[in-house]
Write an enzyme that holds these catalytic residues in place. Structure first.
Site, short mmCIF file in Angstrom:
data_model
loop_
_atom_site.label_atom_id
_atom_site.label_comp_id
_atom_site.label_asym_id
_atom_site.label_seq_id
_atom_site.Cartn_x
_atom_site.Cartn_y
_atom_site.Cartn_z
N GLU A 238 4.63 -2.05 6.99
CA GLU A 238 4.32 -1.78 5.58
C GLU A 238 4.07 -0.27 5.42
O GLU A 238 4.21 0.49 6.38
CB GLU A 238 3.09 -2.57 5.12
CG GLU A 238 1.81 -2.22 5.88
CD GLU A 238 0.64 -3.15 5.57
OE1 GLU A 238 0.80 -4.13 4.83
OE2 GLU A 238 -0.46 -2.88 6.10
N ASP B 45 -5.17 3.57 1.10
CA ASP B 45 -3.73 3.69 0.82
C ASP B 45 -3.41 4.95 -0.01
O ASP B 45 -2.76 4.86 -1.07
CB ASP B 45 -3.24 2.46 0.04
CG ASP B 45 -3.65 1.14 0.68
OD1 ASP B 45 -3.68 1.08 1.92
OD2 ASP B 45 -3.91 0.19 -0.07
O1 FUB Z 1 -4.48 -2.20 0.43
C1 FUB Z 1 -3.83 -3.43 0.54
C2 FUB Z 1 -2.77 -3.37 1.59
O2 FUB Z 1 -3.35 -3.03 2.84
C3 FUB Z 1 -1.73 -2.30 1.37
O3 FUB Z 1 -0.81 -2.61 0.37
C4 FUB Z 1 -1.19 -2.21 2.75
O4 FUB Z 1 -0.36 -1.11 2.98
C5 FUB Z 1 -2.46 -2.17 3.55
O5 FUB Z 1 -3.03 -0.90 3.61
#
Ligand code: FUB
Length: 344
Positions: free
Chosen positions: A244, A31
């Site tokens: 997301e 991320d």
């Molecule tokens: O790293 C945990 C979660 O997985 C992140 O918040 C999302 O965007 C995904 O990458």
């Protein structure tokens, strides 16, 4: 690349075809939110660990506890791991799951924005400050008032305003806030409260931040993504709709909102005329990588643009053990982003 196809992958061959290699290998990182401060690149990633939690559609296996900031003199120089910048034990309101963070700078103070689950199991977004871009960061005693869900990305506009984009569906809980209050149905399901396939897709959120960057200055608004006819994307448009991992960059006066499509594993973008949108769907930035998640940032360094992303190639496909990478990103002469294939 979905979990179920991993067993067929020869990772030696795949890694030899990868367009870029992990920036660090001493820890797992994911991320990546990249910024240039004082002429250097700083990457604010999640710090992946194996805490032994089983894989599920809520992301319980992402059980991260702290953040390490990476720094680089340039896109081709080695990345330095600057050690622990903030640990969940030091954040009074946060219990677990330090997911994807971001950071920004104002008047010599660095702000780390991060999501975590509170003691009621609800994702909130917090802020911590430091006089150094690599920390250590001192957290605020409480999460941002009225914050919820995950994946904060803080964009500084050219007029000096700062906006936070955030949200994520399934384990990120965005769908549980559809009427402004948290729906606490138990047992928690990643699929309850989602719109039907023929209804408008759930939107990421955006809120301008207060001058001290510690609170929302307004009630968060929807980040609407529309098709070329101006119609909102539908929840059933799973290869295009928001899931997301929000990010915003500005290129030639246009605002590019980019994000992950989650269960279809793409990074996509949409273009708008102001920080609030609406944003018109523009296409794919990155084809699926090894691992379930795809998450990124886009950052300019010395006149070139770079995509910071992650994959699970170093861990040989373990979903929650990812590695941050970078590659050049090209805007073509019409402002469209050229789609990147992560493996040649
Ligand atoms: O790293 C945990 C979660 O997985 C992140 O918040 C999302 O965007 C995904 O990458």
């Amino acid at each position: 690349m979905p979990e179920d196809s991993i067993e067929h992958i020869d990772f030696d061959i795949l890694n030899s075809k990868a367009i870029s290699q992990p920036l660090v290998t001493n820890i797992y990182t994911a991320d990546p939110s990249a910024h240039v401060f004082n002429g250097k690149i700083y990457i604010y990633p999640s710090h992946d660990v194996d805490a032994g939690d089983a894989f599920d559609d809520l992301g319980s296996h992402f059980a991260m506890e702290d953040y390490h900031i990476l720094s680089m003199d340039s896109p081709t120089s080695p990345a330095v791991d600057n050690g622990v910048a903030l640990h969940v034990n030091d954040v009074a309101w946060a219990k677990k799951q330090m997911w994807a963070p971001d950071a920004n700078e104002k008047n010599g103070t660095y702000y780390l924005f991060f999501p975590a689950k509170d003691y009621e199991g609800i994702f909130r977004i917090g802020v911590a400050t430091s006089s150094s871009p690599v920390g250590p960061f001192t957290p605020q005693p409480q999460a941002i008032k009225n914050s919820f869900s995950i994946d904060p990305a803080v964009f500084k506009d050219t007029d000096g305003s700062y906006y936070m984009y955030f949200g994520g569906i399934w384990g990120g809980q965005l769908q549980r806030w559809r009427n402004g209050v948290f729906n606490a149905q138990q047992p928690e399901s990643p699929f309850a409260f989602l719109p039907n396939a023929n209804e408008p897709a759930l939107c990421a959120k955006v809120a301008k931040l207060t001058n001290n960057l510690l609170e929302f200055d307004e009630t968060p608004k929807d980040v609407l993504i529309v098709d070329e006819n101006g119609k909102p994307l539908l929840q059933g448009h799973t290869d295009k709709r928001f899931f997301e991992a929000s990010w915003v960059h500005k290129y030639n006066g246009k605002y590019y909102f980019s994000y992950s499509t989650g269960d279809t594993h793409f990074l996509c973008y949409a273009i708008g005329n102001n920080p609030y949108g609406p944003f018109t769907y523009g296409g794919k930035i990155l084809e699926p990588v090894v691992g379930w998640t795809s998450h990124h940032s886009i950052c300019e360094f010395n006149g070139k643009w770079y995509l910071f992303y992650h994959d699970s190639s170093l861990s040989k496909g373990v979903t929650h053990l990812r590695s941050v990478k970078l590659t050049e990103l090209i805007h073509d002469k019409n402002g469209k982003i050229v789609t990147i294939e992560p493996y040649k």
